[in-house]
Design a protein around this motif. Structure first.
Motif, PDB file in Angstrom:
ATOM      1  N   ILE A 191       0.784  -1.248   0.000  1.00 20.96           N
ATOM      2  CA  ILE A 191       0.000   0.000   0.000  1.00 20.96           C
ATOM      3  C   ILE A 191       0.810   1.290   0.000  1.00 20.96           C
ATOM      4  CG2 ILE A 191      -1.957  -1.132   1.110  1.00 20.96           C
ATOM      5  CD1 ILE A 191      -1.077   0.176   3.770  1.00 20.96           C
ATOM      6  N   LEU A 192       2.096   1.244   0.339  1.00 17.69           N
ATOM      7  CA  LEU A 192       2.820   2.496   0.571  1.00 17.69           C
ATOM      8  C   LEU A 192       2.872   3.367  -0.682  1.00 17.69           C
ATOM      9  CD1 LEU A 192       4.297   4.172   2.639  1.00 17.69           C
ATOM     10  CD2 LEU A 192       6.400   2.929   2.104  1.00 17.69           C
ATOM     11  N   ALA A 193       3.206   2.781  -1.826  1.00 14.92           N
ATOM     12  CA  ALA A 193       3.248   3.566  -3.063  1.00 14.92           C
ATOM     13  C   ALA A 193       1.880   4.161  -3.371  1.00 14.92           C
ATOM     14  CB  ALA A 193       3.729   2.693  -4.218  1.00 14.92           C
ATOM     15  N   GLY A 194       0.835   3.347  -3.226  1.00 12.46           N
ATOM     16  CA  GLY A 194      -0.509   3.828  -3.533  1.00 12.46           C
ATOM     17  C   GLY A 194      -0.990   4.908  -2.595  1.00 12.46           C
ATOM     18  N   LEU A 195      -0.671   4.787  -1.311  1.00  9.59           N
ATOM     19  CA  LEU A 195      -1.056   5.834  -0.360  1.00  9.59           C
ATOM     20  C   LEU A 195      -0.396   7.160  -0.718  1.00  9.59           C
ATOM     21  CD1 LEU A 195      -0.928   4.034   3.121  1.00  9.59           C
ATOM     22  CD2 LEU A 195      -2.932   4.494   1.707  1.00  9.59           C
ATOM     23  N   MET A 196       0.879   7.110  -1.092  1.00 14.79           N
ATOM     24  CA  MET A 196       1.584   8.352  -1.422  1.00 14.79           C
ATOM     25  C   MET A 196       1.028   8.989  -2.689  1.00 14.79           C
ATOM     26  SD  MET A 196       3.419   8.699   1.165  1.00 14.79           S
ATOM     27  CE  MET A 196       4.124  10.242   0.603  1.00 14.79           C
ATOM     28  N   LEU A 197       0.660   8.169  -3.675  1.00 16.13           N
ATOM     29  CA  LEU A 197       0.079   8.719  -4.901  1.00 16.13           C
ATOM     30  C   LEU A 197      -1.328   9.257  -4.639  1.00 16.13           C
ATOM     31  CD1 LEU A 197       1.416   6.033  -7.358  1.00 16.13           C
ATOM     32  CD2 LEU A 197       1.986   8.471  -7.398  1.00 16.13           C
TER      33      LEU A 197
END
Length: 236
Positions: A191-197
């Motif tokens: 989830i980390l990449a998606g949360l940042m985007l």
């Protein structure tokens, strides 16, 4: 200065060009202790992305679903990469196209850039991309079914369970989903990449019941979260 955009683009091109080989591996399955599948393609993407990033970021700390061991690299140092080589492996090995690659790069504890890649669908979203926002009243949910999740689905009206966090995060960020919720929790590589985007594109994000401020998520635990896109077609 490190060109993070070039690194993210390089990873996408590498995966895209390797797609025929990856697809040929979708039935080469072994089973983890928790009963979930891992394919030779998962391991191949991890190996190639690790080598590519290591060549450009020699001081890299690499956090990846398939190689992570608790007690290892759990805090960001100079450069940190958080990778899910194939998110939605159950979809991938079943012949669905809704699977993806999640990559988030961090420098000295600060976010440097992220990418959500959907190679078989021919789509991607990276830090800095300009996108046309959609409007929706569909809520996406994780495939980790719990009593709480089932109750939320029943209340949602229009609900979807896609089986791939990358696909859900990609779509809530662009507004094709009005929201995406995982009350069971997911690891940072999911989830980390998606949360940042999603944060970059103005979504409202709660992690563990609190407003998410864009901080690094440690890989040694799961995080429950809710994301809401600003263009929500629900009345009111």
């Amino acid at each position: 200065m490190t060109d993070v955009r070039a690194l993210l683009t390089g990873v996408y091109e590498m995966v895209r060009q390797d797609l025929p080989t990856l697809l040929s591996m979708r039935r080469n399955i072994t089973w983890k202790d928790d009963g979930s599948p891992v394919t030779d393609a998962d391991l191949r993407v991890e190996k190639h992305v690790h080598a590519y990033l290591r060549a450009h970021l020699p001081d890299l700390t690499f956090v990846c679903e398939e190689s992570y061991a608790p007690g290892g690299d759990e805090s960001p140092t100079a450069w940190t990469a958080v990778l899910d080589p194939i998110d939605g492996t159950e979809n991938f090995c079943s012949g669905f196209k809704e699977w993806g690659v999640s990559l988030s790069l961090w420098h000295e504890g600060a976010h440097a850039g992220s990418a959500l890649l959907l190679p078989e669908l021919g789509d991607s979203l990276m830090s800095g991309d300009k996108i046309e926002y959609q409007r929706s009243r569909i809520i996406g949910f994780s495939s980790s079914i719990t009593d709480e999740l089932a109750a939320r689905v029943a209340r949602a009206g229009e609900a979807r369970i896609m089986g791939c966090a990358v696909y859900n995060l990609f779509n809530v960020t662009r507004g094709a989903l009005a929201g995406f919720s995982n009350p069971a929790g997911a690891k940072s590589w999911d989830i980390l990449a998606g949360l940042m985007l999603a944060r970059e594109h103005g979504c409202d994000i709660d992690v563990e019941g609190a407003l998410y401020g864009g901080h690094y998520l440690r890989p040694d635990r799961k995080y429950r979260f809710d994301i809401r896109h600003r263009y929500d077609l629900h009345p009111g």
